[in-house]
Design an enzyme around this catalytic site. Structure first.
Site, mmCIF file in Angstrom:
data_model
loop_
_atom_site.group_PDB
_atom_site.id
_atom_site.type_symbol
_atom_site.label_atom_id
_atom_site.label_comp_id
_atom_site.label_asym_id
_atom_site.label_seq_id
_atom_site.Cartn_x
_atom_site.Cartn_y
_atom_site.Cartn_z
ATOM 1 N N LYS A 260 -39.974 -3.794 -57.289
ATOM 2 C CA LYS A 260 -39.423 -5.147 -57.461
ATOM 3 C C LYS A 260 -40.555 -6.141 -57.654
ATOM 4 C CE LYS A 260 -36.242 -8.416 -55.183
ATOM 5 N NZ LYS A 260 -35.355 -8.608 -53.999
ATOM 6 N N SER B 115 -30.751 -9.761 -55.273
ATOM 7 C CA SER B 115 -31.833 -10.128 -56.160
ATOM 8 C C SER B 115 -32.612 -8.929 -56.696
ATOM 9 C CB SER B 115 -32.803 -11.053 -55.417
ATOM 10 O OG SER B 115 -33.422 -10.379 -54.347
ATOM 11 N N SER C 296 -29.776 -8.462 -50.810
ATOM 12 C CA SER C 296 -30.454 -8.175 -52.087
ATOM 13 C C SER C 296 -30.784 -6.718 -52.344
ATOM 14 C CB SER C 296 -31.735 -9.002 -52.190
ATOM 15 O OG SER C 296 -31.441 -10.356 -52.438
#
Lengths: 441, 441
Positions: free
Chosen positions: B85, B155, B179
């Site tokens: 990420k 996210s 997330s």
């Protein structure tokens, strides 16, 4: 012994507090360059004895100071040089953790705290020596400015010594056990370990994520406050103390009082007397019995969290790490996850009850250290009187000005409920003035 | 729609789980280079539609894979490509937070998690797109592999989509609200948000230090377990489940059940039926009334901690940050420090009581999301069903395999007491197998 007589002109500017210097710079009475030059002169004169820095490049610092003079601006710390403990990343200096395994470590980013200070106009003076990984292992080369045979304390050894010795007005430290407050007591300076996470820990080497706390050193409570404002540390109410008269202080011996040495017992008694004379109310604050479990809870939390924080180092370096760290990372004490959860839950429960207990006082007075600085360098002193407060997340301010054997400095801690940092700084200012005035008397 | 039929030879190696691939690599039946080549082929074929990556340099990845083949070694993740990420630092790739203000941001150090994975032999495949700062603001360009008109969730959008689409077997995400788990539910993959701080957060962009948690995605529970072992996540007892028969599951609707859509209600009912048929015991778990306060406590904690985490960005960028973030950083809701302390204390108290409640079950089943992925890209879904667990620090595993309208994937969460991560992964493996088997029936 430190030369404590600042001259406010020329070479003596290194003894100005940050607040005084910032005000003179703002008024045009002092340039950033001349302030930094005075600090560098002091460093040159004293470095062989004090050894506070692991990285200090005079040209780099002077160039930053000249840039500050050229840029002008209204930053509250414009031109103020700040020492940075060498576990906190700085994009333009190495960050070595005083570990033999990180001597070429040069992260190219600023820690959140450093970025915030730079935005306020501060100049990063250099990196301050630390105990290895801010835990244990290698000692800082730093010596106590009051007596080079003694430790400045650990782990923020260089930060406290540099401020005490007039080489820089402000320095950053970090505390997981007693690594901010202990060196402040041994070096005779003000320091704050704020409420946990009041200042972002991003960018300093993690040891124990739920308790690691960034703090700072200064030579006045006003300076602690100046930096607290830069870090946007605000209490719900603004402190409005006018004098000590009428204030209420809880005196807390803590469950480890039996480890307090004579000078610390004497300092506690002396401060109680001074405060009473000043019209304050003194109350003995006894903690509930469950607080006795916090010392061992601190150990369980710190060691368990070290195992996640240093997993990569453990895999990469194995037994090349120092032996005590190897043992902790191998969980030689056999702590279970259930022990960690119980320790965290005890801490959380005591946080809530201490806040309630402390709410009845303007500040709680407690020892910063068992006594004065021991002979170094191997013995950096103990975090005996600090660990509980670190685990409780409470703000702690070291008030200097007490004296032990051979005139060595000693401090006491003011603590209180979480997020009462500014109240404690304000109270510390009044208490510190009283102590200084009566010491001179 | 994703082509879910992996071929175990040649170009299909991208569909191997990490455990399968690692085993074939170890046996000499697969090279790291051919595995990575298959993943790159899949990426090339699908990137226009899925858009999971913000940085992926095929030459860099192939070179790392070839180095793995040359080096050999016994790392448990040797040659396994992993998506990272893009709020997690990698020394050899940019880390941009999907923020317009950090497009040239290139920290030269690995996050602790990335360093640990590399030491286990993994190859960092590239950076996966994220919602801005892993909070809100700019959306990832990523689209749901099952329906490009829908969100993959946020996210950790790119991480979940890349794993679901067979572009990489494992990817790292982070969770402060929902997330990690929400995108797993929307994209039909396994994921774990471990117990808080079981994996070091050092090196990923801090949002809310007391709850931010690193997690990962995989296409099997076995792969979640493989990575958990690399991260040294061990429960006090080793799980030893042989079958679902005799296991006890608490079904927890949570205080926000009224926001569950029909497909989530149906999935909960369906799983209860399947588990009963498999010989497990199902008990409705009702939470004590104080748990209803956790949603608002989560908001208070997250916003207050954002103000310390993003202080430097706030000072530097001011109103150039996205408007909602500007509002939070200015504390437009007027939260007080006392609100933060009360929220932290409530969370701590509920952590302890949930652990005790959950100790009676092998796992607690609860929704991962209100329903299937909504139409994107603006709407990335909501963390409604995740926030409470993030604040409670409990491990959460998304079990995929349920189906909503138009055949869209949907998952359910298994949670339990802190540091029961490996038990939950083991239970998730059994539950996931059951669901998959009965979905095919």
């Amino acid at each position: 012994m430190v030369d404590r007589a600042p001259s406010l002109t020329g070479a003596g500017a290194n003894w100005l507090t940050a607040s005084e210097a910032a005000s003179q710079i703002k008024a045009g009475d002092l340039t950033c360059e001349s302030l930094v030059t005075a600090c560098l002169d002091r460093w040159r004169a004293r470095n062989d004895e004090v050894r506070a820095w692991t990285h200090l490049d005079p040209e780099q610092v002077l160039s930053a100071a000249r840039a500050c003079d050229d840029a002008g601006g209204a930053g509250p710390l414009r031109g103020i040089p700040i020492g940075v403990k060498d576990i906190i990343t700085t994009h333009d200096m190495p960050t070595r953790f005083n570990s033999p395994h990180f001597q070429d470590h040069f992260p190219n980013i600023d820690a959140a705290s450093v970025a915030t200070l730079r935005l306020a106009g501060a100049v990063m003076m250099g990196k301050c020596d630390t105990v290895e990984f801010a835990i244990n292992g290698r000692r800082a080369a730093t010596r106590n400015p009051y007596d080079p045979s003694r430790t400045p304390g650990g782990s923020s050894s260089g930060s406290a010594a540099a401020v005490a010795d007039g080489q820089v007005p402000i320095a950053l430290g970090t505390q997981t056990g007693g690594s901010v407050i202990r060196p402040a007591s041994y070096c005779g300076v003000y320091a704050i370990k704020p409420t946990w996470n009041a200042v972002s820990a991003e960018g300093f080497k993690v040891c124990s994520a739920s308790i690691d706390t960034l703090g700072w050193y200064a030579r006045s409570a006003e300076d602690l406050d100046l930096v607290a404002e830069v870090f946007a540390i605000h209490d719900d109410e603004t402190p409005a103390y006018e004098s000590l008269s009428g204030m209420r202080f809880g005196f807390c011996q803590t469950p480890v009082w039996d480890q307090a040495e004579a000078e610390t017992r004497a300092a506690m008694a002396r401060l109680a007397d001074l405060l009473r004379e000043a019209g304050a109310t003194i109350v003995e604050l006894e903690l509930p019995p469950e607080f006795a479990g916090l010392a061992s809870a601190h150990k369980v939390v710190m060691q368990a969290e070290m195992r996640s924080a240093f997993l990569a180092e453990s895999r990469r370096l194995g037994n090349a790490l120092y032996p005590e760290m190897v043992g902790i990372l191998a969980n030689k004490d056999g702590h279970r996850r259930a022990d960690l959860v119980a320790a965290q839950d005890l801490a959380a429960s005591c946080r809530k009850s201490f806040d309630a207990l402390a709410a009845g006082f303007d500040a709680v007075v407690t020892p910063s250290t068992a006594g004065v600085a021991p002979k170094g360098p191997d013995d950096t002193g103990a975090a005996t009187f600090n660990r509980m407060w670190t685990l409780l997340h409470t703000p702690c301010v070291n008030v200097p000005g007490f004296c032990g054997p051979q005139g060595l400095p000693l401090g006491l801690t003011l603590t209180g409920p979480r997020f009462h940092d500014r109240h404690l700084i304000a109270a510390a200012g009044l208490v510190g003035e009283l102590v200084a005035a009566r010491a001179e008397a």
